[in-house]
Design a protein around this motif. Structure first.
Motif: not given
Length: 398
Positions: A279-293
Motif C-alpha cells: 500500500p502506497g509504495a512508490h517505484g521508479r523503473r524503466l523510466n516510469t513512476a509507479t504508485e500503489r493504492h
C-alpha cells in the motif's frame, strides 16, 4: 482469503543490472503524532490475505521488468516488525526465485524496539534479513512519551542489544531539534548513542508535517517548534560529533562508517531503479513512476480486481528524471555527476543547471562545482530545501 484474477501481462526488459525492492507493511500499533507515513491502525490483520496480495504484486513487477537482479530489499512501514517472520521469509524467497538476489544483497527491516517485536528478531534473521533499522527515536523517557512512542528507554536499549546479537548490521533512528532541547541535551544524548557501537545512524530533525497531530498542535499554538537558528546549531553539532566518532554524514540525515552506508537508500539517492510493492509504495523503473493504492483495503481490492495494487503508472520525461535525480542526489555528500546524469537522461545537464546561481552559492561556500560533479557543501546542507530550487533551472522545472 483473497481471490486473484489471472491476466496476461506484456513483458518488457531493461539493460540495468541491479534493482532495489521496497515492500511496504502499512500497519502500526498506534499512529505517532509526528508521522505522515502511510501507516494505519487495525484491530486485526489477515496475514494470509496479505501474503497472497503482496506475492501477486511482486509477480506483476517481475513480469514488467524481469532482467535485473535484486541488490537490496527494504521492508518499510508502518511497522514491518509486526509481520510474521514466515511472511518475511516467503517474500524474500519469492524475490530470489523471480529475479535472483545478488550475493551481497542487503535485506533491511524497520523495527520498533518493543520487547514483543524484539522477541522475533532471531526468527526475522533466520528469514533472511541481514540488517535492521531500529526506531529508538530518543534516549529520554519524557521525550518518548511526547513523541507518542510505546516503548521506554530501557525497553529500547534491550531491543538494541537483542538486535546486535541477531543481525550483522544494525542502524537506529533518533529525532532531535525537539521543542526545548538544548545543545547540551543533544550533545549528551548523541554521545551516548555513539557509544553503542553501531556502524550506522539516522538522525532526523523534527519536522512538522501536514496532516499530523503535531501540525494541529502547532496551528493551535499548543506546540512551538525549535527556531531555524537553533536547528542549524544542532545540525552543526551533529556533524561535528558524528565525524569525530568515525560516522560522518553521507546523506543529510544519515551517518555511517565507510562501507556501512545503507545500500538500499543509496539506490534512491543515486536515482537507480527500484520497485515498490504494498500500500502506497512508490517505484521508479524503466523510466516510469509507479504508485500503489494507499489505503490497505483499497490495495487489497485492486489486487483482487487486477492482479496488482497499482494506482499510478506514468512515463517520466527526461527533464522530470533529471530534476528528480538532482533533487535526490544533491542530498548526498558525494553530490551528482552531471555527465553520468546526462548519459542517463539524454539531456545536456551541464547547460541546464543554473550556472549563475551555482557561482553565487559557491562564493558563499554552500555548493561546489568540480568539473562535472556538483555537490552541496556541509555549510549548505542545513539550507538544502532553499538551495535546491536555485540550482535547478526553470528549464528543468517546467
Amino acid at each position: 482469503m483473497l481471490h486473484i484474477p489471472s491476466s496476461p501481462i506484456s513483458t518488457q526488459q531493461t539493460d540495468l543490472e541491479e534493482l532495489a525492492l521496497y515492500i511496504h507493511w502499512p500497519f502500526c500499533i498506534a499512529k505517532c503524532p509526528y508521522c505522515d507515513f502511510n501507516s494505519h491502525v487495525r484491530d486485526q490483520v489477515d496475514h494470509d490475505a496479505w501474503q497472497t496480495a503482496l506475492l501477486f504484486d511482486l509477480r506483476h513487477e517481475y513480469k514488467v521488468n524481469p532482467k535485473p537482479r535484486i541488490s537490496s530489499i527494504f521492508f518499510g512501514g508502518g511497522t514491518p516488525s509486526l509481520m510474521r517472520p514466515q511472511l518475511v521469509a516467503k517474500l524474500i524467497a519469492e524475490a530470489d526465485k523471480l529475479w535472483g538476489l545478488m550475493d551481497s544483497c542487503e535485506i533491511t527491516l524497520e523495527a520498533n524496539p518493543s520487547s514483543v517485536e524484539a522477541s522475533k528478531f532471531a526468527d526475522i534473521a533466520s528469514a533472511g534479513v541481514n540488517r535492521v533499522s531500529l526506531g529508538l527515536q530518543s534516549l529520554d523517557d519524557q521525550t518518548l512519551e511526547f513523541l507518542g512512542r510505546a516503548h521506554d528507554v530501557a525497553e529500547g536499549l534491550a531491543a538494541l542489544a537483542t538486535a546486535q546479537q541477531n543481525f550483522d548490521r544494525v542502524s537506529f533512528d533518533l529525532i532531535y531539534a525537539r521543542p526545548g532541547q538544548s545543545l547540551d541535551d543533544w550533545r549528551s544524548e548523541l554521545e551516548q548513542a555513539l557509544d553503542f557501537g553501531t556502524d550506522h545512524l539516522s538522525l532526523y530533525q523534527l519536522t512538522i508535517e501536514p496532516g499530523t497531530r503535531f501540525e494541529t498542535l502547532v496551528r493551535t499554538g499548543k506546540l512551538v517548534p525549535a527556531d531555524d537558528d537553533h536547528c542549524a546549531d544542532l545540525f552543526d553539532l551533529t556533524q561535528d560529533l558524528t565525524k569525530a566518532a568515525g560516522l560522518p554524514s553521507y546523506e543529510i540525515s544519515n551517518h555511517a562508517r565507510t562501507g556501512q552506508e545503507g545500500r538500499h537508500n543509496l539506490t534512491y539517492w543515486r536515482y537507480g531503479d527500484y520497485i515498490g510493492i504494498g500500500p502506497g509504495a512508490h517505484g521508479r523503473r524503466l523510466n516510469t513512476a509507479t504508485e500503489r493504492h494507499k489505503k490497505p483495503e483499497n490495495f487489497l481490492s485492486a489486487v483482487e480486481r487486477n492482479g496488482n495494487g497499482l494506482k499510478v503508472e506514468q512515463a517520466l520525461s527526461p527533464d522530470v528524471q533529471a530534476t528528480e535525480a538532482l533533487m535526490m542526489g544533491l542530498r548526498l555528500g558525494e553530490g551528482v555527476d552531471l555527465d553520468a546524469l546526462a548519459e542517463k537522461t539524454g539531456l545536456a545537464i551541464v547547460d541546464m543547471v543554473d550556472q549563475a546561481e551555482i557561482q553565487k552559492l559557491s562564493v558563499l561556500g554552500l555548493v561546489d562545482r568540480d568539473g562535472v560533479r556538483l555537490t552541496v557543501q556541509p555549510k549548505g546542507m542545513p539550507l538544502l530545501d532553499a538551495i535546491l530550487p536555485k540550482l535547478i533551472s526553470d528549464v528543468l522545472r517546467t
